[in-house]
Design a protein around this motif. Structure first.
Motif, mmCIF file in Angstrom:
data_model
loop_
_atom_site.group_PDB
_atom_site.id
_atom_site.type_symbol
_atom_site.label_atom_id
_atom_site.label_comp_id
_atom_site.label_asym_id
_atom_site.label_seq_id
_atom_site.Cartn_x
_atom_site.Cartn_y
_atom_site.Cartn_z
ATOM 1 N N LYS A 273 -3.262 51.257 45.385
ATOM 2 C CA LYS A 273 -4.263 52.955 44.295
ATOM 3 C C LYS A 273 -3.689 53.725 43.808
ATOM 4 C CE LYS A 273 -7.597 53.146 48.368
ATOM 5 N NZ LYS A 273 -8.362 54.093 49.958
ATOM 6 N N TYR A 274 -4.084 54.389 43.265
ATOM 7 C CA TYR A 274 -3.337 55.354 42.265
ATOM 8 C C TYR A 274 -4.592 56.808 42.365
ATOM 9 C CZ TYR A 274 -0.911 58.808 39.012
ATOM 10 O OH TYR A 274 -0.133 59.304 38.760
ATOM 11 N N ASP A 275 -4.364 58.154 43.302
ATOM 12 C CA ASP A 275 -4.618 59.240 43.081
ATOM 13 C C ASP A 275 -6.283 58.812 43.480
ATOM 14 O OD1 ASP A 275 -5.311 61.599 42.889
ATOM 15 O OD2 ASP A 275 -5.754 61.554 40.812
ATOM 16 N N GLU A 276 -6.109 58.302 44.973
ATOM 17 C CA GLU A 276 -7.033 58.004 45.545
ATOM 18 C C GLU A 276 -8.109 56.723 44.803
ATOM 19 O OE1 GLU A 276 -7.084 57.488 49.214
ATOM 20 O OE2 GLU A 276 -5.141 58.952 48.609
ATOM 21 N N LYS A 277 -7.955 56.208 43.790
ATOM 22 C CA LYS A 277 -8.965 55.116 43.063
ATOM 23 C C LYS A 277 -7.888 54.446 43.238
ATOM 24 C CE LYS A 277 -10.874 58.713 41.633
ATOM 25 N NZ LYS A 277 -12.833 58.938 41.628
ATOM 26 N N GLU A 278 -8.733 52.941 43.745
ATOM 27 C CA GLU A 278 -8.360 51.947 43.507
ATOM 28 C C GLU A 278 -8.507 50.693 43.056
ATOM 29 O OE1 GLU A 278 -10.916 49.030 45.820
ATOM 30 O OE2 GLU A 278 -10.510 51.035 48.458
ATOM 31 N N PHE A 279 -7.740 49.765 41.979
ATOM 32 C CA PHE A 279 -7.593 49.290 40.781
ATOM 33 C C PHE A 279 -9.062 47.855 41.191
ATOM 34 C CE2 PHE A 279 -3.803 51.242 41.096
ATOM 35 C CZ PHE A 279 -3.295 51.751 40.243
ATOM 36 N N ARG A 280 -9.225 48.352 40.756
ATOM 37 C CA ARG A 280 -10.420 46.664 40.254
ATOM 38 C C ARG A 280 -10.131 46.060 38.522
ATOM 39 N NH1 ARG A 280 -15.148 45.709 42.773
ATOM 40 N NH2 ARG A 280 -13.695 46.543 44.431
ATOM 41 N N ASN A 281 -10.001 43.994 38.947
ATOM 42 C CA ASN A 281 -10.124 43.461 37.896
ATOM 43 C C ASN A 281 -11.093 43.476 37.582
ATOM 44 O OD1 ASN A 281 -9.109 41.114 36.057
ATOM 45 N ND2 ASN A 281 -7.871 40.401 37.502
ATOM 46 N N ILE A 282 -11.259 43.061 35.886
ATOM 47 C CA ILE A 282 -12.772 42.307 35.507
ATOM 48 C C ILE A 282 -13.711 41.517 35.493
ATOM 49 C CG2 ILE A 282 -11.870 44.839 33.259
ATOM 50 C CD1 ILE A 282 -12.526 42.340 31.711
#
Length: 360
Positions: free
Chosen positions: A129-138
């Motif tokens: 996560k970065y700043d509570e935002k998860e990463f998502r592969n398209i």
């Protein structure tokens, strides 16, 4: 004592790099071009021990800004309703932005990070996560871009045609883990996504390592429920299952060719794919459909050697494929052997194509 010195040096270097990033951006980007790979390896190394110290120093190419950006800058531009930090993997930003799934992000106005180094996705997976935002592969199975109404429509379409989808999955065997109706595709008929933690890019990187047991990503063939080809597949399930199986194989091959934009397709696979398509010339699916069967796949190339939008094979949804020339030149050579349309690319163009050059 040595550990203390090392800690102070790390803090000093981090401080200097942060200052350069904030006050001398061009200088920092030049530094990052030379040493950015090491910073990203540092995020992944030792189970991410230094990921928090390095996360604000790494840069990735932005699909909307058309330049390198930090994770902090990306998050600052996120739409209020956007849940994830989206990214795609490929050899170049242009190939990442050419993936079918990128269309849905563009329609929403969402920014996408283009990951072009082998370590990139591993680094982001380690960060989580970065700043509570998860990463998502398209290329993952669910991008959560659909409205509740769109999700319900896709669910109903899948339920109504579950037997047809199961037939396609069975006909493709172990090539795919599943065949699904897609709600994320726009103009493209099909795409390859993955289930689970291992993406196709991670599969490629891990399997390139010596003395390692080979792993396999769980590929899923997604079919655009709004594309004309989907209704054609549904009709064939009722009238001609042999032809439906053939369509499934061709669409899967097309999805692999599209995936080649981000390194998913080995060049050694292309002759088999080309011959597979050529053989369809003997089948009613293609026979007699065009003045010069299969020759329509070939089009003039631009100066960069990339195939432009061509004509033909509309029924299979193959119009508009932009593919690297090193992939398509094999098709040009084999097509010539099965058609009389030498003039389409010309004798000189054919010879250049055989050598992997431009058709011009």
């Amino acid at each position: 004592q040595l550990k203390l010195i090392a800690t102070r040096l790390e803090k000093k270097i981090s401080s200097e790099l942060t200052s350069m990033l904030n006050n001398e951006r061009e200088k920092y980007e030049e530094f990052f071009k030379n040493f950015g790979l090491q910073l990203k390896y540092g995020m992944y190394d030792n189970y991410g021990a230094k990921k928090d110290e390095l996360k604000d120093l790494v840069l990735f190419y932005s699909s909307t800004e058309k330049k390198l950006v930090t994770l902090k800058e990306y998050v600052s531009r996120m739409k209020p309703e956007q849940k994830y930090i989206y990214y795609g993997c490929g050899e170049t930003p242009e190939r990442v932005m050419g993936l079918p799934q990128a269309e849905a992000l563009e329609e929403k106005g969402y920014e996408m990070l283009c990951l072009t180094d082998n370590v990139d996705e591993f680094a982001l997976r380690m960060l989580m996560k970065y700043d509570e935002k998860e990463f998502r592969n398209i290329s993952s199975d669910d991008l959560e871009l659909e409205t509740s109404e769109e999700k319900e429509k896709t669910k109903e379409l899948a339920e109504q045609n579950k037997e047809m989808l199961a037939f396609l999955k069975e006909s493709l065997g172990d090539k795919v883990a599943d065949v699904r109706v897609s709600g994320k595709l726009k103009s493209h008929p099909v795409c390859i996504t993955t289930d689970g933690m291992i993406s196709t890019e991670m599969e490629k990187v891990l399997n390139s390592m010596p003395a390692r047991e080979k792993i396999k990503a769980q590929r899923v063939l997604e079919v655009n429920g709004e594309h004309p080809i989907f209704q054609r597949l549904c009709d064939l399930y009722q009238s001609d299952k042999d032809r439906l199986k053939l369509y499934g194989e061709i669409l899967y091959d097309q999805a692999l060719l599209i995936e080649a934009h981000d390194g998913g397709l080995r060049i050694s696979q292309v002759p088999q794919l080309a011959i597979g398509v050529i053989l369809q010339n003997k089948h009613p699916v293609l026979r007699g459909q065009f003045r010069h069967p299969l020759a329509a796949v070939v089009a003039q190339t631009d100066a960069g050697g990339v195939l432009e939008r061509g004509n033909g094979i509309d029924e299979l949804g193959m119009v508009g494929l932009d593919l690297p020339l090193q992939v398509l030149h094999v098709h040009a050579v084999v097509i010539h052997l099965y058609t009389d349309d030498v003039g389409l690319i010309g004798e000189k163009g054919l010879k250049r194509a055989q050598k992997g050059g431009s058709f011009r």
